[in-house]
Design a protein around this motif. Structure first.
Motif, mmCIF file in Angstrom:
data_model
loop_
_atom_site.group_PDB
_atom_site.id
_atom_site.type_symbol
_atom_site.label_atom_id
_atom_site.label_comp_id
_atom_site.label_asym_id
_atom_site.label_seq_id
_atom_site.Cartn_x
_atom_site.Cartn_y
_atom_site.Cartn_z
ATOM 1 N N VAL A 129 0.844 -1.204 0.000
ATOM 2 C CA VAL A 129 0.000 0.000 0.000
ATOM 3 C C VAL A 129 0.876 1.249 0.000
ATOM 4 C CG1 VAL A 129 -1.717 1.322 1.320
ATOM 5 C CG2 VAL A 129 -1.960 -1.160 1.067
ATOM 6 N N ALA A 130 1.963 1.236 0.768
ATOM 7 C CA ALA A 130 2.883 2.383 0.794
ATOM 8 C C ALA A 130 3.513 2.611 -0.580
ATOM 9 C CB ALA A 130 3.969 2.161 1.852
ATOM 10 N N ILE A 131 3.901 1.535 -1.252
ATOM 11 C CA ILE A 131 4.475 1.663 -2.597
ATOM 12 C C ILE A 131 3.434 2.258 -3.543
ATOM 13 C CG2 ILE A 131 5.267 0.331 -4.602
ATOM 14 C CD1 ILE A 131 6.635 -1.573 -2.529
ATOM 15 N N PHE A 132 2.199 1.779 -3.471
ATOM 16 C CA PHE A 132 1.131 2.328 -4.310
ATOM 17 C C PHE A 132 0.937 3.820 -4.038
ATOM 18 C CE2 PHE A 132 -3.385 3.337 -4.997
ATOM 19 C CZ PHE A 132 -3.441 3.128 -6.371
ATOM 20 N N PHE A 133 0.928 4.195 -2.749
ATOM 21 C CA PHE A 133 0.787 5.608 -2.386
ATOM 22 C C PHE A 133 1.909 6.442 -3.009
ATOM 23 C CE2 PHE A 133 2.434 8.926 0.450
ATOM 24 C CZ PHE A 133 1.417 9.867 0.311
ATOM 25 N N HIS A 134 3.150 5.975 -2.871
ATOM 26 C CA HIS A 134 4.284 6.743 -3.408
ATOM 27 C C HIS A 134 4.232 6.826 -4.929
ATOM 28 C CE1 HIS A 134 6.153 7.533 0.369
ATOM 29 N NE2 HIS A 134 6.214 6.247 0.673
ATOM 30 N N LEU A 135 3.813 5.776 -5.580
ATOM 31 C CA LEU A 135 3.670 5.830 -7.043
ATOM 32 C C LEU A 135 2.584 6.815 -7.446
ATOM 33 C CD1 LEU A 135 4.011 2.056 -7.977
ATOM 34 C CD2 LEU A 135 5.583 3.908 -8.583
ATOM 35 N N LYS A 136 1.478 6.808 -6.718
ATOM 36 C CA LYS A 136 0.374 7.712 -7.055
ATOM 37 C C LYS A 136 0.726 9.164 -6.760
ATOM 38 C CE LYS A 136 -4.563 8.395 -6.588
ATOM 39 N NZ LYS A 136 -5.819 7.885 -6.142
ATOM 40 N N SER A 137 1.417 9.422 -5.666
ATOM 41 C CA SER A 137 1.695 10.805 -5.284
ATOM 42 C C SER A 137 2.963 11.365 -5.921
ATOM 43 C CB SER A 137 1.779 10.943 -3.761
ATOM 44 O OG SER A 137 2.898 10.246 -3.261
ATOM 45 N N LEU B 220 10.137 5.786 -3.034
ATOM 46 C CA LEU B 220 9.868 4.359 -3.253
ATOM 47 C C LEU B 220 10.902 3.456 -2.595
ATOM 48 C CD1 LEU B 220 8.893 4.189 -7.029
ATOM 49 C CD2 LEU B 220 7.463 3.611 -5.076
ATOM 50 N N GLU B 221 12.091 3.983 -2.420
ATOM 51 C CA GLU B 221 13.217 3.154 -2.010
ATOM 52 C C GLU B 221 12.978 2.433 -0.679
ATOM 53 O OE1 GLU B 221 17.908 3.784 -2.453
ATOM 54 O OE2 GLU B 221 16.865 5.345 -1.343
ATOM 55 N N LEU C 36 12.377 -1.597 -0.211
ATOM 56 C CA LEU C 36 13.336 -2.441 0.519
ATOM 57 C C LEU C 36 12.653 -3.188 1.659
ATOM 58 C CD1 LEU C 36 16.462 -0.113 0.575
ATOM 59 C CD2 LEU C 36 16.182 -2.253 -0.699
ATOM 60 N N TYR C 37 11.809 -2.480 2.409
ATOM 61 C CA TYR C 37 11.040 -3.156 3.457
ATOM 62 C C TYR C 37 10.187 -4.271 2.853
ATOM 63 C CZ TYR C 37 11.818 -0.093 7.544
ATOM 64 O OH TYR C 37 12.346 0.561 8.614
ATOM 65 N N ALA C 38 9.522 -3.997 1.740
ATOM 66 C CA ALA C 38 8.663 -5.001 1.108
ATOM 67 C C ALA C 38 9.460 -6.242 0.727
ATOM 68 C CB ALA C 38 7.966 -4.412 -0.121
#
Length: 154
Positions: free
Chosen positions: A104-112, A120-121, A125-127
């Motif tokens: 969800v965090a990756i999706f948020f960063h891609l959208k924003s 994204l980094e 990395l956490y993912a």
């Protein structure tokens, strides 16, 4: 069937970590698991420190329903699952829960922010680390290994 082993229960299968004889790898797994678990706890605490801000600026922004409820869910997943991951308890399930918050965090960063690397980094990395623990398990030095140790392992 000529095997003398009893079939594993689903819980044992979920808990039993993949273990190699490489002690260096097992120690590295322990260190990464503890550090990543400890570092991730602050993300959940940050969400709890400003629930309405996170709910509005992140959860509602990406279009998810019930932003305040989902903020609390994400915060408590990040606090509880990270603690259990650090201890090596229910590692695969907690790794999966934490992986979902990072997706969800990756999706948020891609959208924003689009494909800008800095935002994204960290989430990526956490993912990847949580994906590793979801697949591999906690390793030899963990609560899961202690719980699934058979009397013949002693």
């Amino acid at each position: 069937m000529t095997s003398t082993q009893a079939p594993s229960s689903l819980l044992t299968t979920l808990l039993r970590p993949a273990v190699t004889d490489n002690t260096g790898f097992q120690l590295t797994t322990l260190v990464v698991r503890v550090l990543v678990g400890a570092l991730m706890i602050h993300n959940g605490l940050d969400k709890l420190s400003d629930v309405s801000g996170f709910a509005e600026n992140v959860v509602a922004f990406i279009g998810l329903p019930f932003p305040v409820f989902l903020t609390y869910c994400a915060a408590y997943i990040e606090i509880i699952s990270s603690t259990l991951l650090a201890l090596g308890l229910l590692t695969r399930l907690n790794g999966l829960a934490l992986l979902s918050t990072m997706l969800v965090a990756i999706f948020f960063h891609l959208k924003s922010d689009g494909f800008q690397v800095p935002p994204l980094e960290t989430a990526s990395l956490y993912a990847l680390i949580f994906l590793f623990f979801t697949i591999y398990g906690a390793g030899r030095f963990s609560g899961d290994a202690l719980l699934t140790r058979s009397p013949s392992d002693s």
